[in-house]
Design a protein around this motif. Structure first.
Motif, PDB file in Angstrom:
ATOM      1  N   SER A 139       0.841  -1.191   0.000  1.00 45.07           N
ATOM      2  CA  SER A 139       0.000   0.000   0.000  1.00 45.07           C
ATOM      3  C   SER A 139       0.873   1.238   0.000  1.00 45.07           C
ATOM      4  N   GLU A 140       0.234   2.363   0.261  1.00 43.78           N
ATOM      5  CA  GLU A 140       0.966   3.610   0.393  1.00 43.78           C
ATOM      6  C   GLU A 140       1.900   3.525   1.600  1.00 43.78           C
ATOM      7  N   PRO A 141       2.972   4.288   1.597  1.00 45.68           N
ATOM      8  CA  PRO A 141       3.865   4.291   2.772  1.00 45.68           C
ATOM      9  C   PRO A 141       3.124   4.733   4.029  1.00 45.68           C
ATOM     10  N   GLU A 142       3.427   4.085   5.138  1.00 46.47           N
ATOM     11  CA  GLU A 142       2.879   4.443   6.435  1.00 46.47           C
ATOM     12  C   GLU A 142       4.043   4.899   7.297  1.00 46.47           C
ATOM     13  N   THR A 143       3.851   5.977   8.054  1.00 46.94           N
ATOM     14  CA  THR A 143       4.938   6.527   8.864  1.00 46.94           C
ATOM     15  C   THR A 143       4.655   6.293  10.351  1.00 46.94           C
ATOM     16  N   TYR A 144       5.705   5.939  11.064  1.00 44.45           N
ATOM     17  CA  TYR A 144       5.603   5.610  12.476  1.00 44.45           C
ATOM     18  C   TYR A 144       6.759   6.215  13.259  1.00 44.45           C
ATOM     19  N   ALA A 145       6.552   6.323  14.559  1.00 43.06           N
ATOM     20  CA  ALA A 145       7.626   6.579  15.511  1.00 43.06           C
ATOM     21  C   ALA A 145       7.836   5.247  16.220  1.00 43.06           C
ATOM     22  N   ALA A 146       9.073   4.905  16.533  1.00 42.71           N
ATOM     23  CA  ALA A 146       9.346   3.612  17.165  1.00 42.71           C
ATOM     24  C   ALA A 146      10.466   3.730  18.186  1.00 42.71           C
ATOM     25  N   HIS A 147      10.432   2.817  19.142  1.00 45.90           N
ATOM     26  CA  HIS A 147      11.491   2.680  20.144  1.00 45.90           C
ATOM     27  C   HIS A 147      11.771   1.198  20.319  1.00 45.90           C
ATOM     28  N   LEU A 148      13.023   0.840  20.277  1.00 44.51           N
ATOM     29  CA  LEU A 148      13.447  -0.527  20.528  1.00 44.51           C
ATOM     30  C   LEU A 148      13.783  -0.622  22.005  1.00 44.51           C
ATOM     31  N   PHE A 149      13.253  -1.645  22.688  1.00 43.35           N
ATOM     32  CA  PHE A 149      13.553  -1.791  24.107  1.00 43.35           C
ATOM     33  C   PHE A 149      13.722  -3.258  24.460  1.00 43.35           C
ATOM     34  N   ARG A 150      14.357  -3.492  25.584  1.00 43.28           N
ATOM     35  CA  ARG A 150      14.639  -4.844  26.042  1.00 43.28           C
ATOM     36  C   ARG A 150      13.898  -5.100  27.350  1.00 43.28           C
ATOM     37  N   LEU A 151      13.297  -6.291  27.425  1.00 46.70           N
ATOM     38  CA  LEU A 151      12.721  -6.793  28.669  1.00 46.70           C
ATOM     39  C   LEU A 151      13.356  -8.153  28.898  1.00 46.70           C
ATOM     40  N   GLY A 152      14.107  -8.281  29.975  1.00 45.14           N
ATOM     41  CA  GLY A 152      14.839  -9.530  30.189  1.00 45.14           C
ATOM     42  C   GLY A 152      15.773  -9.750  29.018  1.00 45.14           C
ATOM     43  N   LYS A 153      15.723 -10.940  28.432  1.00 43.44           N
ATOM     44  CA  LYS A 153      16.584 -11.243  27.283  1.00 43.44           C
ATOM     45  C   LYS A 153      15.889 -10.984  25.944  1.00 43.44           C
ATOM     46  N   PHE A 154      14.698 -10.403  25.981  1.00 41.38           N
ATOM     47  CA  PHE A 154      13.896 -10.215  24.768  1.00 41.38           C
ATOM     48  C   PHE A 154      13.905  -8.758  24.314  1.00 41.38           C
ATOM     49  N   ARG A 155      13.863  -8.568  22.996  1.00 45.93           N
ATOM     50  CA  ARG A 155      13.742  -7.225  22.416  1.00 45.93           C
ATOM     51  C   ARG A 155      12.327  -7.041  21.899  1.00 45.93           C
TER      52      ARG A 155
END
Length: 150
Positions: free
Chosen positions: A34-50
């Motif tokens: 589809s058309e481009p969709e724009t987002y804000a994002a943050h990568l974070f860790r909980l325990g050993k998971f991203r």
């Protein structure tokens, strides 16, 4: 910094382009049939998971995630980043609904007409829920696999 760049779906035509936004954030452009969709994002860790916290940037977003009225809701994705390979699995709202009906969770949610069920839990409760269920292959969709565009 390893997330910055354009990622192409293995065997598909979806792309995710991440650019740094501030010290800990990303601007994201997703093109998925589809058309481009724009987002804000943050990568974070909980325990050993991203995890990747993704939120539409504006009500002008077009495509699968847009609605007539804009609610700036966050979407939680499990994320695996290994060199030039990125895997993303979105949290399945239907599975959350089942867990609530089956009394397997009591996390705070609310039903919003036209949008579905949204989490209303405070951040610590939501983080605990994600961490407890990070390996639930029913709660998180089959991961999409992407490779870095060369």
């Amino acid at each position: 910094p390893a997330l910055v760049g354009t990622w192409e779906e293995d065997g598909g035509d979806a792309t995710w382009t991440f650019s740094q936004s501030g010290e800990k954030g990303y601007d994201v452009v997703c093109v998925c049939d589809s058309e481009p969709e724009t987002y804000a994002a943050h990568l974070f860790r909980l325990g050993k998971f991203r995890f990747l916290d993704v939120c539409p940037k504006s009500s002008d977003t077009q495509g699968d995630c847009s609605r007539m009225y804009f609610i700036p809701a966050h979407m939680a994705w499990r994320a695996w980043l290994d060199g030039d390979k990125l895997r993303l699995a979105i949290l399945d709202g239907g599975r959350v609904e089942d867990m609530i009906k089956e009394k397997k969770t009591n996390i705070a949610t609310d039903e919003i007409e036209g949008y579905g069920r949204v989490f209303t839990a405070h951040t610590p409760e939501l983080r605990s829920f994600l961490l407890r269920n990070a390996t639930d292959t029913k709660l998180f969709s089959e991961p999409g696999e992407y490779h870095r565009r060369k």
